[in-house]
Design a protein around this motif. Structure first.
Motif, PDB file in Angstrom:
ATOM      1  N   VAL A 164       0.827  -1.214   0.000  1.00 12.26           N
ATOM      2  CA  VAL A 164       0.000   0.000   0.000  1.00 12.26           C
ATOM      3  C   VAL A 164       0.862   1.265   0.000  1.00 12.26           C
ATOM      4  N   SER A 165       2.110   1.119  -0.422  1.00 12.74           N
ATOM      5  CA  SER A 165       3.032   2.257  -0.599  1.00 12.74           C
ATOM      6  C   SER A 165       3.381   2.964   0.704  1.00 12.74           C
ATOM      7  N   GLN A 182      -3.090   8.057   4.752  1.00  8.72           N
ATOM      8  CA  GLN A 182      -2.191   7.016   5.252  1.00  8.72           C
ATOM      9  C   GLN A 182      -2.935   6.038   6.162  1.00  8.72           C
ATOM     10  N   GLN A 184      -6.051   5.200   5.909  1.00  6.87           N
ATOM     11  CA  GLN A 184      -6.849   4.312   5.068  1.00  6.87           C
ATOM     12  C   GLN A 184      -5.969   3.266   4.388  1.00  6.87           C
ATOM     13  N   ARG A 185      -4.737   3.622   4.072  1.00  7.36           N
ATOM     14  CA  ARG A 185      -3.799   2.647   3.510  1.00  7.36           C
ATOM     15  C   ARG A 185      -3.488   1.547   4.530  1.00  7.36           C
ATOM     16  N   ILE A 188      -6.392  -0.795   4.590  1.00  6.75           N
ATOM     17  CA  ILE A 188      -6.363  -1.663   3.408  1.00  6.75           C
ATOM     18  C   ILE A 188      -5.317  -2.758   3.588  1.00  6.75           C
ATOM     19  N   THR A 205     -13.438   6.392   0.694  1.00  9.10           N
ATOM     20  CA  THR A 205     -12.750   7.659   0.425  1.00  9.10           C
ATOM     21  C   THR A 205     -13.576   8.878   0.817  1.00  9.10           C
ATOM     22  N   GLN A 215      -5.787   8.936  -4.976  1.00  6.54           N
ATOM     23  CA  GLN A 215      -4.662   8.056  -4.657  1.00  6.54           C
ATOM     24  C   GLN A 215      -5.152   6.710  -4.118  1.00  6.54           C
ATOM     25  N   ILE A 216      -6.140   6.744  -3.222  1.00  5.43           N
ATOM     26  CA  ILE A 216      -6.659   5.508  -2.634  1.00  5.43           C
ATOM     27  C   ILE A 216      -7.376   4.669  -3.692  1.00  5.43           C
ATOM     28  N   LEU A 219      -4.857   3.042  -5.859  1.00  3.60           N
ATOM     29  CA  LEU A 219      -4.238   1.933  -5.133  1.00  3.60           C
ATOM     30  C   LEU A 219      -5.126   0.692  -5.193  1.00  3.60           C
TER      31      LEU A 219
END
Length: 230
Positions: A164-165, A182, A184-185, A188, A205, A215-216, A219
């Motif tokens: 998730v980067s 971040q 939310q990443r 995920i 989102t 971005q999300i 992803l």
């Protein structure tokens, strides 16, 4: 229980659940038929039922691997109720929910809890503020996959963060140290921990800025293209 039907699912070795596998696309995954969820209207001190609210009334749809299905409607129309019913958080009044052609029981089995994951709308409400990122992502690894070795847990967490980067330096931080995107990443990454086949997204989102929303979404698209999640 008299008349109960045994629900059978394929047994998968635990070590196979610990690594991500690419799913074959366009295979039937989830089928919902004539789903109905009604909430009773109660009145008076005795809470007498005087009617009901039809939160979900006869909804039917099907999802295949590698496919995205969006439910569109105004606030309060039953989208979240449908998601919670699929996850076994709300009991349905009528209809059928099939996963790989088998009826989904009222309480999800350990296998289904591994294979069906959810990303909720509010990232702050979804993260335990007392746990560091490693502890948050480690919860499904421990509870559903039975991984207890600390070194192995950190290896899995680092791999998921990279998916998730996010970076190694984020592993030992608390939720309040991250931006909304971040967080939310991280959620995920936690959803990916058990190598799911179906990810249910409840407006993931809506609480984020427009630029972060893109971005999300990108992803999620990249992850679906890579692993063919439904």
């Amino acid at each position: 229980m008299v008349g109960a039907r045994r629900i059978a699912y394929t047994t998968i070795p635990i070590h196979e659940l610990r690594e991500h596998h690419v799913l074959e696309k366009d295979k039937p995954l989830l089928k919902v038929t004539n789903l109905k969820v009604y909430y009773p209207l109660l009145k008076g001190m005795l809470k007498r039922k005087v009617g009901e609210v039809k939160a979900v009334d006869g909804v039917t749809f099907e999802i295949k691997t590698g496919e995205t299905l969006g439910l569109v409607g105004e606030s309060g129309c039953g989208k979240t109720t449908i998601a919670n019913t699929i996850l076994g958080l709300i009991e349905k009044d009528d209809g059928e929910i099939l996963y790989h052609g088998e009826s989904v029981p009222k309480e999800l089995t350990s296998y289904l809890r591994q294979k069906i994951q959810m990303v909720f709308q509010d990232p702050d409400a979804s993260l335990n503020p007392r746990l560091k990122v490693t502890g948050i992502i480690a919860e499904p690894l421990k509870n559903l996959l039975g991984i207890t070795n600390k070194t192995e847990i950190r290896r899995h967490v680092l791999r998921l963060l990279k998916e998730v980067s996010l970076k190694r330096e984020h592993m030992d931080r608390y939720p309040h140290e991250f931006s909304g995107g971040q967080k939310q990443r991280i959620i995920i990454a936690r959803a990916l921990a058990c190598n799911p086949e179906l990810i249910v997204l409840d407006e993931p989102t809506s609480a984020l800025d427009v630029s972060v929303q893109a971005q999300i979404l990108n992803l999620l698209i990249d992850l679906q293209e890579q692993y063919a999640y439904g």
